[in-house]
Enzyme design. Sequence first.
Site, PDB file in Angstrom:
ATOM      1  N   SER A   5       1.881   5.298  -2.371  1.00 16.94           N
ATOM      2  CA  SER A   5       3.327   5.109  -2.156  1.00 16.94           C
ATOM      3  C   SER A   5       4.186   6.179  -2.822  1.00 16.94           C
ATOM      4  O   SER A   5       5.345   6.376  -2.455  1.00 16.94           O
ATOM      5  CB  SER A   5       3.744   3.749  -2.692  1.00 16.94           C
ATOM      6  OG  SER A   5       3.608   3.709  -4.093  1.00 16.94           O
ATOM      7  N   ALA A  41       0.844  -1.204   0.000  1.00 19.38           N
ATOM      8  CA  ALA A  41       0.000   0.000   0.000  1.00 19.38           C
ATOM      9  C   ALA A  41       0.878   1.253   0.000  1.00 19.38           C
ATOM     10  O   ALA A  41       1.818   1.334  -0.783  1.00 19.38           O
ATOM     11  CB  ALA A  41      -0.978  -0.042   1.172  1.00 19.38           C
ATOM     12  N   CYS A  42       0.580   2.213   0.874  1.00 18.30           N
ATOM     13  CA  CYS A  42       1.284   3.505   0.836  1.00 18.30           C
ATOM     14  C   CYS A  42       2.779   3.389   1.104  1.00 18.30           C
ATOM     15  O   CYS A  42       3.527   4.322   0.827  1.00 18.30           O
ATOM     16  CB  CYS A  42       0.677   4.465   1.850  1.00 18.30           C
ATOM     17  SG  CYS A  42      -0.900   5.093   1.308  1.00 18.30           S
ATOM     18  N   SER A  43       3.206   2.282   1.682  1.00 18.96           N
ATOM     19  CA  SER A  43       4.638   2.139   2.000  1.00 18.96           C
ATOM     20  C   SER A  43       5.404   1.389   0.918  1.00 18.96           C
ATOM     21  O   SER A  43       6.585   1.078   1.099  1.00 18.96           O
ATOM     22  CB  SER A  43       4.805   1.434   3.349  1.00 18.96           C
ATOM     23  OG  SER A  43       4.170   2.175   4.363  1.00 18.96           O
TER      24      SER A  43
END
Length: 372
Positions: free
Chosen positions: A333, A155-157
Amino acid sequence: MIQPAITGSGVFTPESTITNAELVVAFNAYADRVNAENAAAIAAGTADPVPHSSADFILSASGIEQRHVMDKTGVLDPARMFPNLPARDDDSPSIMAEMAVDAIAKALAQAGRDASQVDLVICAASNHERAYPAIAVEIQKLIGAGGFAFDMNVACSSATFGIQAAADMVRSGSVTCAIVVSPEICSAHLEWRDRDCHFIFGDVATAVVIEPEARAKGAHFTIHGTRCATEFSNNIRNNNGFLRRTRDQMEDRRDMQFMQNGRKVFKEVLPMVSAHILGHLEDTGWQNDSLRRLWLHQANKTMNDFIGKKVLGRTPDDGEQPNILQDYANTSSAGSIIAFSKYSDDLQPGDRGVICSFGAGYSVGSVLVERA
Ligand code: CO8
């Protein structure tokens, strides 16, 4: 062990933008239509009306002013409310690969490298256009790279976790020129009909080149440390997946798109991120007052203000913690890498900074860099 460095970075920005005002006009037209259709049930108290959205709320709750998207017409059509991205035949480049190729060309130009010298492509993003073959392998072919390629999703990381994976391979000597590319089409897994989240995301692609520092051709960023951490939470979730057709009534279910409990995320992720960065700095022997820049995940301005203050022990000065979310919204990300790419050229040799992303999982990734 070989010392890795970020030798180039690049951003692909879709041409179309949607301002908060445009978004709210479309959302409110959709709400009015649904409420008119359900007027009898609403009057009988058996259905709730869809409340209007507000551009003032969006700006004050998030700091977002606009977002770039791959298609705005579908999103702004009150009868549709999601992007219109027609399927392509299997011999045409997929959309994510096309976005990635643009960002990679810019990153490689900065690194002074030709794509034929690349021996690893990681496509690190919060969703992928298909299950297989990997988008990364298609990108490898399109740019003419050698070596190998794979997709990954945190996901965002995703981008910082991808940087850790690439940096580790450079450290061990198994690759010599790695690309971490993050094409994010958030608009296609955002629920534009939910006013609690319809304003949050935008589309973009970012790329970084990671090589042994000894091979760097010009100014670059030495990677002094990478650190990733995860802790399971249901507060950001998307239940779409390959089992969809094995289950009944999945077609328009709300949880087939991005879902979050934003308040809980806010409260639980903030302490996790601040402690993560401070622990990473301490274990590397870096004082927080030696940091010249924080390139943080771009989800919410208040969130970044809080983390910046906790990490530096004071309110960050202008430019120390650049935000790009006012122009791009949350691009999952890619957010911290856009900030890094756009706000790092002015740093001088010896200047230090932290790239940090965080989000669903929960997950948090940090990269400590020094200009050289
Ligand atoms: N217009 C007007 N009013 C609204 C709107 C709107 N659009 N939306 C909500 N409201 C109302 C609410 O109904 C509520 O009303 P009431 O008080 O009467 O109940 C009031 O405004 C306040 O609502 P909230 O409590 O929800 O508002 P917040 O101040 O918490 O702000 C935010 C909402 C901006 C979502 C905030 O909570 C936030 O930023 N949280 C952190 C979110 C975050 O960082 N998430 C990370 C997700 S990204 C990630 O991990 C990647 C996932 C993969 C990518 C997905 C791509 C699609």
